[in-house]
Design a protein around this motif. Structure first.
Motif, PDB file in Angstrom:
ATOM      1  N   GLU A   1       0.883  -1.153  -0.047  1.00 21.87           N
ATOM      2  CA  GLU A   1       0.009  -0.223   0.001  1.00 21.87           C
ATOM      3  C   GLU A   1       0.832   1.162  -0.010  1.00 21.87           C
ATOM      4  O   GLU A   1       1.832   1.454   0.862  1.00 21.87           O
TER       5      GLU A   1
ATOM      6  N   TYR B   1     -12.023   7.261   0.798  1.00 27.92           N
ATOM      7  CA  TYR B   1     -11.849   6.159   1.499  1.00 27.92           C
ATOM      8  C   TYR B   1     -13.350   5.407   1.278  1.00 27.92           C
ATOM      9  O   TYR B   1     -13.467   4.466   1.113  1.00 27.92           O
TER      10      TYR B   1
ATOM     11  N   ASN C   1     -12.161   2.189  -0.135  1.00 31.02           N
ATOM     12  CA  ASN C   1     -11.935   1.516   1.045  1.00 31.02           C
ATOM     13  C   ASN C   1     -10.458   1.430   1.241  1.00 31.02           C
ATOM     14  O   ASN C   1      -9.569   0.626   1.878  1.00 31.02           O
ATOM     15  N   SER C   2      -9.897   2.518   0.912  1.00 34.36           N
ATOM     16  CA  SER C   2      -8.272   2.756   1.075  1.00 34.36           C
ATOM     17  C   SER C   2      -7.980   4.189   0.933  1.00 34.36           C
ATOM     18  O   SER C   2      -8.752   5.052   0.143  1.00 34.36           O
TER      19      SER C   2
ATOM     20  N   LEU D   1     -14.935  -3.854  -6.517  1.00 32.83           N
ATOM     21  CA  LEU D   1     -14.452  -3.227  -4.985  1.00 32.83           C
ATOM     22  C   LEU D   1     -14.491  -4.236  -3.893  1.00 32.83           C
ATOM     23  O   LEU D   1     -13.597  -4.330  -3.160  1.00 32.83           O
ATOM     24  N   GLU D   2     -15.634  -5.094  -3.852  1.00 30.74           N
ATOM     25  CA  GLU D   2     -15.677  -6.113  -2.955  1.00 30.74           C
ATOM     26  C   GLU D   2     -14.399  -7.238  -2.706  1.00 30.74           C
ATOM     27  O   GLU D   2     -14.031  -7.320  -1.866  1.00 30.74           O
TER      28      GLU D   2
ATOM     29  N   THR E   1     -11.408  -5.185  -1.954  1.00 32.97           N
ATOM     30  CA  THR E   1     -11.431  -5.166  -0.467  1.00 32.97           C
ATOM     31  C   THR E   1     -10.872  -6.378   0.423  1.00 32.97           C
ATOM     32  O   THR E   1      -9.819  -6.346   0.988  1.00 32.97           O
TER      33      THR E   1
ATOM     34  N   ARG F   1      -7.252  -6.809  -0.340  1.00 34.66           N
ATOM     35  CA  ARG F   1      -6.499  -6.103   0.482  1.00 34.66           C
ATOM     36  C   ARG F   1      -6.316  -6.738   1.675  1.00 34.66           C
ATOM     37  O   ARG F   1      -5.346  -6.687   2.480  1.00 34.66           O
ATOM     38  N   ARG F   2      -7.352  -7.125   2.275  1.00 30.33           N
ATOM     39  CA  ARG F   2      -7.319  -7.571   3.680  1.00 30.33           C
ATOM     40  C   ARG F   2      -6.475  -8.629   3.997  1.00 30.33           C
ATOM     41  O   ARG F   2      -5.842  -8.677   4.931  1.00 30.33           O
TER      42      ARG F   2
ATOM     43  N   ARG G   1      -9.505   2.872  10.866  1.00 36.71           N
ATOM     44  CA  ARG G   1      -8.104   2.518  10.147  1.00 36.71           C
ATOM     45  C   ARG G   1      -7.312   3.551   9.899  1.00 36.71           C
ATOM     46  O   ARG G   1      -7.756   4.728   9.598  1.00 36.71           O
TER      47      ARG G   1
ATOM     48  N   ASN H   1      -2.490   1.393   8.074  1.00 35.99           N
ATOM     49  CA  ASN H   1      -3.839   0.543   7.658  1.00 35.99           C
ATOM     50  C   ASN H   1      -3.901  -0.312   8.923  1.00 35.99           C
ATOM     51  O   ASN H   1      -4.885  -0.904   8.786  1.00 35.99           O
TER      52      ASN H   1
END
Length: 599
Positions: free
Chosen positions: A25, A42, A46-47, A160-161, A164, A167-168, A302, A307
């Motif tokens: 990131e 964000y 989501n970032s 996006l889903e 995300t 990413r996690r 976050r 993060n």
């Protein structure tokens, strides 16, 4: 045949399991160089991401050390966009791995969609390498993330889903974030309203968490946005109100002053850090609310750089985000846009309800220079001419984009970028076409954080309206005295003529009002039991909001919320319970006659 298929399946499974992804990131880079962190989008990404905000001058490289599980060849993916694709924008940058630049230039694709771009293959010859972003223009190139993978056919997700979840997984984020502990009051939003709410509650004995999504406090009054404080604090029906606002007030440097120190970032932070009952959490974006029925039990934030996720438990919460972010996450009733005259009975209301909101400003300023300076042509920006340009050495509040053409929450990035295209396009015209005045004038500061005016308004037990204001109604729970005009902006007529549908310059008509009081019932949620609110997202109509939204007034709302929270803790009741059962005691505090005992 079954044995062969089983062996093939096991081989493919082992191969997939052996894939190595190294996910970076950019906001977590060890050295940001001249790049800045932007978290304004964000809610739709989501970032956070980093951006080369150099006002036309390339910024220093951002860099970090990356560890690889093994040496060898890796495919590189860069997540970015072309923010001004007309047909190609200026946000060009390169990526280098251990000093070797990837040939492809990013940020000039002609697409304004955030997505992964193929950076080719690199040969990693040691377990630790230096990854760097090299800005080429200074015109707001941006990068969200960098991915190295040894799986040649792997394509990182763009939806996006799926992104995300990816990413996690790569960041090793678990469903159990670290705990910040339990607080009597959790204030989300560190603008003037939020800081005053936190101080007020803390001085009444509550243990308070103050959560702010930027590195500085003050919101629109910070050095990042640079809007001066307006609204009077010396005309209060209750003179006790406004004392904390005065502490936070750094004088009146005007709008868009090029000297950052004039806005008193350090002073605000020092005041907060000096309060033993306040725990301050900067750079923390709250993205989740936990509830039991209609009661908020905790929020999760976050860190916009690392993060790291943190959970905050609380008895009471206050939404001071401006956007009504916490209320929205918790399912609070809200309104966005204009009501109709038929609905509210207000003479200044719109004929029909719509999504129109006041816009967002990105202020800017120039300063004289000792020598002649240049500024490049900007074919990707808005285009100005002898017939229409804005002949100013610095901006004021009128530089504003929104007006229903954009959603101020979900399109915050596009609004800011439109403002930048207007600023840079106009400045390029002035520098290259009005040299007698501007040849020795240099662009000194441009805000990349938008100064929002309007978005969600959370609904309370009372919705303040135009008649309340103009008739000076004094309700039994009247609290904050407001003095600002009904100040509803609209597109400047001349600006609309030349930039129809793309307006970035505003006008207003100030409708004077006598000092009036805002009912306490506007400062807590109608349907979430333990949610207060202070700031521009309180319970008003669009018309009334035009008067309540200025920051000294918002700060006094925060003071009232802090007082009310202390009573709610004392009597183990709700914000509504204070109105219904303990209003005389709250009024006594506002008058300075009594102090609520520490819980």
């Amino acid at each position: 045949m079954k044995i062969k298929l089983t062996i093939l399946f096991l081989f493919l499974t082992l191969r997939l399991a052996a894939q190595n992804h190294v996910f970076v990131e950019t906001e977590s880079f060890e050295n940001k160089g001249g790049w800045v962190i932007d978290q304004q989008s964000y809610v739709v990404m989501n970032s956070s991401y980093i951006m080369a905000h150099g006002m036309g001058r390339p910024v220093k490289d951002a860099s970090t050390t990356v560890k690889f599980p093994k040496i060898g060849k890796y495919k590189v993916w860069i997540r970015t966009k072309d923010w001004a694709p007309f047909p190609k924008g200026p946000g060009k940058f390169q990526v280098s791995v251990d000093g070797n630049k990837i040939k492809q230039v990013f940020g000039e694709s002609g697409s304004d969609e955030w997505k992964w771009y193929d950076g080719g293959e690199v040969d990693i010859k040691k377990e630790q390498v230096q990854l760097a972003l090299h800005d080429l223009t200074g015109f707001n190139g941006r990068c969200d993330a960098v991915l190295f993978t040894d799986a040649a056919k792997f394509m990182p997700p763009n939806k996006l889903e799926e992104l995300t979840a990816f990413r996690r997984k790569q960041l090793l984020l678990t469903e159990t974030p670290r705990s910040a502990g339990r607080f009597d009051m959790v204030v989300v939003g560190g603008g003037i309203a939020g800081t005053c709410a936190a101080i007020s509650a803390a001085r009444m004995g509550l243990k308070v968490a103050l959560i702010q999504d930027r590195p500085v406090l003050g919101g629109n009054n910070s050095s990042e946005v640079r809007v001066h404080l307006m609204g009077d604090v010396d005309k209060n029906h209750y003179p006790k109100l406004g004392r904390i606002v005065r502490e936070m007030d750094n004088g009146d440097p005007g709008n868009g002053n090029p000297d950052a120190k004039e806005y008193g970032d350090k002073r605000k932070t020092d005041i907060i850090r000096g309060e033993p009952n306040i725990s301050l959490f900067l750079n923390t974006f709250v993205f989740k609310a936990e509830k039991q029925n209609d009661i908020i039990t905790a929020v999760v934030g976050r860190d916009i750089a690392t993060n790291q996720e943190t959970r905050f438990e609380g008895s009471f919460f206050s939404d001071c985000t401006g956007d009504g972010t916490l209320g929205f996450l918790a399912g609070a009733d809200f309104r966005m846009g204009r009501e109709s005259k038929a609905e509210t009975g207000e003479s200044y209301a719109s004929e029909k309800a719509d999504d129109f909101t006041l816009g967002t400003s990105n202020l800017w300023a120039s300063l004289p220079s000792d020598s002649v300076t240049s500024f490049p042509a900007t074919p990707w920006a808005l285009q100005f001419s002898d017939e229409y340009h804005i002949d100013q050495t610095k901006s004021d509040w009128e530089w504003e984009t929104g007006f229903g053409n954009f959603n101020t929450i979900t399109q915050a990035e596009q609004i800011r970028d439109h403002n930048l295209r207007a600023i840079y396009g106009n400045w390029s015209y002035l520098k290259n076409s009005k040299k007698e005045k501007y040849s020795k004038q240099e662009l000194a500061w441009v805000a990349y954080i938008g100064g929002k005016r309007e978005s969600r308004r959370l609904i309370g037990d009372h919705i303040l309206n135009q008649m309340d204001i103009q008739e000076g109604k004094f309700y039994p729970d009247g609290s904050v005295t407001a003095t600002w005009t009904i100040d509803l902006h609209f597109p400047n007529e001349k600006n609309s003529k030349y930039f129809e549908g793309q307006e970035f310059f505003a006008s207003t008509k100030h409708i004077k009002v006598a000092p009036y009081t805002i009912p306490y019932r506007c400062l807590y949620s109608k349907n979430i039991q333990n949610l207060f609110m202070a700031g521009r997202n309180i319970s008003t109509t669009h018309v009334a909001f035009g008067s309540t939204r200025v920051m000294r007034t918002c700060g006094m709302m925060g003071e009232v919320v802090g007082f009310a929270a202390s009573l709610a803790a004392k009597y183990k009741t709700t914000p509504r319970g204070i109105y219904e059962q303990h209003l005389p005691e709250l009024v006594g505090i506002l008058k300075g006659e009594t102090l609520a005992p520490q819980p």
